[in-house]
Design a protein around this motif. Structure first.
Motif, PDB file in Angstrom:
ATOM      1  N   SER A  92     -16.372 -51.843   2.169  1.00 36.58           N
ATOM      2  CA  SER A  92     -15.842 -50.959   3.211  1.00 36.58           C
ATOM      3  C   SER A  92     -16.691 -49.693   3.249  1.00 36.58           C
ATOM      4  O   SER A  92     -16.399 -48.717   2.558  1.00 36.58           O
ATOM      5  N   VAL A  93     -17.721 -49.770   4.021  1.00 35.43           N
ATOM      6  CA  VAL A  93     -18.654 -48.652   4.187  1.00 35.43           C
ATOM      7  C   VAL A  93     -18.970 -48.564   5.678  1.00 35.43           C
ATOM      8  O   VAL A  93     -18.649 -49.478   6.443  1.00 35.43           O
ATOM      9  N   ASP A  94     -19.606 -47.489   6.086  1.00 33.97           N
ATOM     10  CA  ASP A  94     -19.964 -47.365   7.502  1.00 33.97           C
ATOM     11  C   ASP A  94     -21.010 -48.416   7.892  1.00 33.97           C
ATOM     12  O   ASP A  94     -20.928 -49.018   8.954  1.00 33.97           O
ATOM     13  N   ALA A  95     -21.982 -48.615   7.029  1.00 37.98           N
ATOM     14  CA  ALA A  95     -23.054 -49.566   7.358  1.00 37.98           C
ATOM     15  C   ALA A  95     -23.467 -50.365   6.136  1.00 37.98           C
ATOM     16  O   ALA A  95     -23.535 -49.828   5.025  1.00 37.98           O
ATOM     17  N   VAL A  96     -23.732 -51.643   6.345  1.00 40.23           N
ATOM     18  CA  VAL A  96     -24.331 -52.465   5.286  1.00 40.23           C
ATOM     19  C   VAL A  96     -25.753 -52.796   5.710  1.00 40.23           C
ATOM     20  O   VAL A  96     -26.031 -53.021   6.890  1.00 40.23           O
ATOM     21  N   VAL A  97     -26.644 -52.800   4.741  1.00 43.63           N
ATOM     22  CA  VAL A  97     -28.041 -53.124   5.010  1.00 43.63           C
ATOM     23  C   VAL A  97     -28.250 -54.610   4.743  1.00 43.63           C
ATOM     24  O   VAL A  97     -27.750 -55.154   3.753  1.00 43.63           O
ATOM     25  N   ASN A  98     -28.953 -55.246   5.649  1.00 46.03           N
ATOM     26  CA  ASN A  98     -29.262 -56.662   5.514  1.00 46.03           C
ATOM     27  C   ASN A  98     -30.725 -56.841   5.129  1.00 46.03           C
ATOM     28  O   ASN A  98     -31.602 -56.236   5.732  1.00 46.03           O
ATOM     29  N   ALA A  99     -30.971 -57.671   4.121  1.00 39.34           N
ATOM     30  CA  ALA A  99     -32.343 -58.069   3.786  1.00 39.34           C
ATOM     31  C   ALA A  99     -32.685 -59.246   4.691  1.00 39.34           C
ATOM     32  O   ALA A  99     -32.523 -60.410   4.318  1.00 39.34           O
TER      33      ALA A  99
ATOM     34  N   ALA B 201     -34.032 -47.568   6.667  1.00 33.76           N
ATOM     35  CA  ALA B 201     -32.601 -47.889   6.765  1.00 33.76           C
ATOM     36  C   ALA B 201     -31.776 -46.604   6.774  1.00 33.76           C
ATOM     37  O   ALA B 201     -30.819 -46.468   7.547  1.00 33.76           O
ATOM     38  N   LEU B 202     -32.161 -45.639   5.955  1.00 37.70           N
ATOM     39  CA  LEU B 202     -31.446 -44.357   5.929  1.00 37.70           C
ATOM     40  C   LEU B 202     -31.684 -43.566   7.209  1.00 37.70           C
ATOM     41  O   LEU B 202     -30.780 -42.894   7.714  1.00 37.70           O
TER      42      LEU B 202
ATOM     43  N   GLU C 272     -29.261 -41.855  12.400  1.00 35.06           N
ATOM     44  CA  GLU C 272     -29.166 -41.957  13.867  1.00 35.06           C
ATOM     45  C   GLU C 272     -27.784 -42.418  14.299  1.00 35.06           C
ATOM     46  O   GLU C 272     -27.245 -41.965  15.301  1.00 35.06           O
ATOM     47  N   LEU C 273     -27.218 -43.335  13.540  1.00 39.79           N
ATOM     48  CA  LEU C 273     -25.894 -43.875  13.872  1.00 39.79           C
ATOM     49  C   LEU C 273     -24.776 -42.898  13.511  1.00 39.79           C
ATOM     50  O   LEU C 273     -23.671 -43.004  14.027  1.00 39.79           O
ATOM     51  N   GLY C 274     -25.052 -42.009  12.587  1.00 35.00           N
ATOM     52  CA  GLY C 274     -24.005 -41.149  12.044  1.00 35.00           C
ATOM     53  C   GLY C 274     -23.257 -41.809  10.898  1.00 35.00           C
ATOM     54  O   GLY C 274     -22.148 -41.401  10.554  1.00 35.00           O
TER      55      GLY C 274
ATOM     56  N   ASP D 144     -34.912 -39.520  -3.259  1.00 34.45           N
ATOM     57  CA  ASP D 144     -35.802 -38.513  -2.677  1.00 34.45           C
ATOM     58  C   ASP D 144     -35.697 -38.410  -1.155  1.00 34.45           C
ATOM     59  O   ASP D 144     -36.380 -37.595  -0.548  1.00 34.45           O
ATOM     60  N   ALA D 145     -34.861 -39.241  -0.552  1.00 29.20           N
ATOM     61  CA  ALA D 145     -34.795 -39.255   0.917  1.00 29.20           C
ATOM     62  C   ALA D 145     -34.067 -38.034   1.455  1.00 29.20           C
ATOM     63  O   ALA D 145     -33.134 -37.526   0.838  1.00 29.20           O
ATOM     64  N   ASP D 146     -34.517 -37.595   2.623  1.00 28.94           N
ATOM     65  CA  ASP D 146     -33.866 -36.492   3.311  1.00 28.94           C
ATOM     66  C   ASP D 146     -32.901 -37.120   4.320  1.00 28.94           C
ATOM     67  O   ASP D 146     -33.312 -37.601   5.362  1.00 28.94           O
ATOM     68  N   THR D 147     -31.626 -37.174   3.991  1.00 35.05           N
ATOM     69  CA  THR D 147     -30.648 -37.915   4.794  1.00 35.05           C
ATOM     70  C   THR D 147     -29.276 -37.258   4.715  1.00 35.05           C
ATOM     71  O   THR D 147     -28.960 -36.591   3.726  1.00 35.05           O
ATOM     72  N   ALA D 148     -28.473 -37.494   5.740  1.00 37.28           N
ATOM     73  CA  ALA D 148     -27.093 -37.000   5.748  1.00 37.28           C
ATOM     74  C   ALA D 148     -26.129 -38.017   5.125  1.00 37.28           C
ATOM     75  O   ALA D 148     -24.920 -37.775   5.058  1.00 37.28           O
TER      76      ALA D 148
END
Ligand code: ADP
Length: 168
Positions: free
Chosen positions: A15-22, A104-105, A110-112, A143-147
């Motif tokens: 249960s997260v906002d987004a899941v990353v797919n390989a 991905a981040l 972009e999606l919020g 090290d990523a610059d992300t919200a």
């Protein structure tokens, strides 16, 4: 600050906002995480992938890049599809693997999306050694610059979990 967390389990249940797919370049489905996401998320995700492919990536999504679709029946709102590099001893493709996480981040921003679940990209069919993949994944996200406030690595078996825990 992004809080990095580890979980042992199935990414399709997060249960997260987004899941990353390989994913693979074709975006038309495959095995591993990709197969699980399409199986559980339903056919709507694949329809969107086909549209993305037709409108923006005629030759397929290049390794290291990422695109989003909705998440169908998954608890998440979005799926961010990225294509990992196939591991090679002849060529160092680490920058491409790092790019998967960074891109991905960027798409998540972009999606919020604030909470994002990642699989261990490239460590399955694409054969990347787990310890090295874990180090690249964790340092890149750190090290990523992300919200994004939570980056959750969802490891499918104990061996993968241990590799990430050690690297963390
Ligand atoms: P790649 O082609 O990028 O190597 P795979 O899907 O073959 O992608 O494997 C990536 C990693 O995801 C592997 O460590 C594999 O064990 C793991 N994996 C497979 N199914 C799931 C799932 N449902 N949830 C989380 N991780 C998974």
């Amino acid at each position: 600050m992004t809080n990095i967390t580890l979980a042992l389990g199935d990414i399709t249940e997060q249960s997260v906002d987004a899941v990353v797919n390989a994913a693979n370049s074709s975006l038309l489905g495959g095995g591993g995480v990709d197969g699980a996401i399409h199986r559980k998320g339903g056919p709507g995700i694949l329809d969107e992938c086909r549209d993305v492919r037709a409108s923006r990536y005629g030759k397929g999504l290049p390794a290291g890049q990422a695109v989003a679709t909705t998440a169908g029946r998954l608890p998440a709102r979005w799926v961010i599809h990225t294509v990992g590099p196939v591991f090679s001893t002849a060529e160092d493709r680490s920058a491409t693997l790092a790019s998967c996480y960074r891109e991905a981040l960027r798409v998540a921003d972009e999606l919020g999306a604030r909470t994002v679940a990642f699989p261990a990209v490239s460590t399955g069919v694409y054969r990347w050694p787990l310890d090295d993949a874990a180090r690249i994944a964790l340092t890149t996200v750190r090290d990523a610059d992300t919200a994004v406030t939570e980056a959750r690595f969802v490891l499918f078996d104990q061996r993968a979990y241990d590799a990430f825990e050690t690297a963390l």
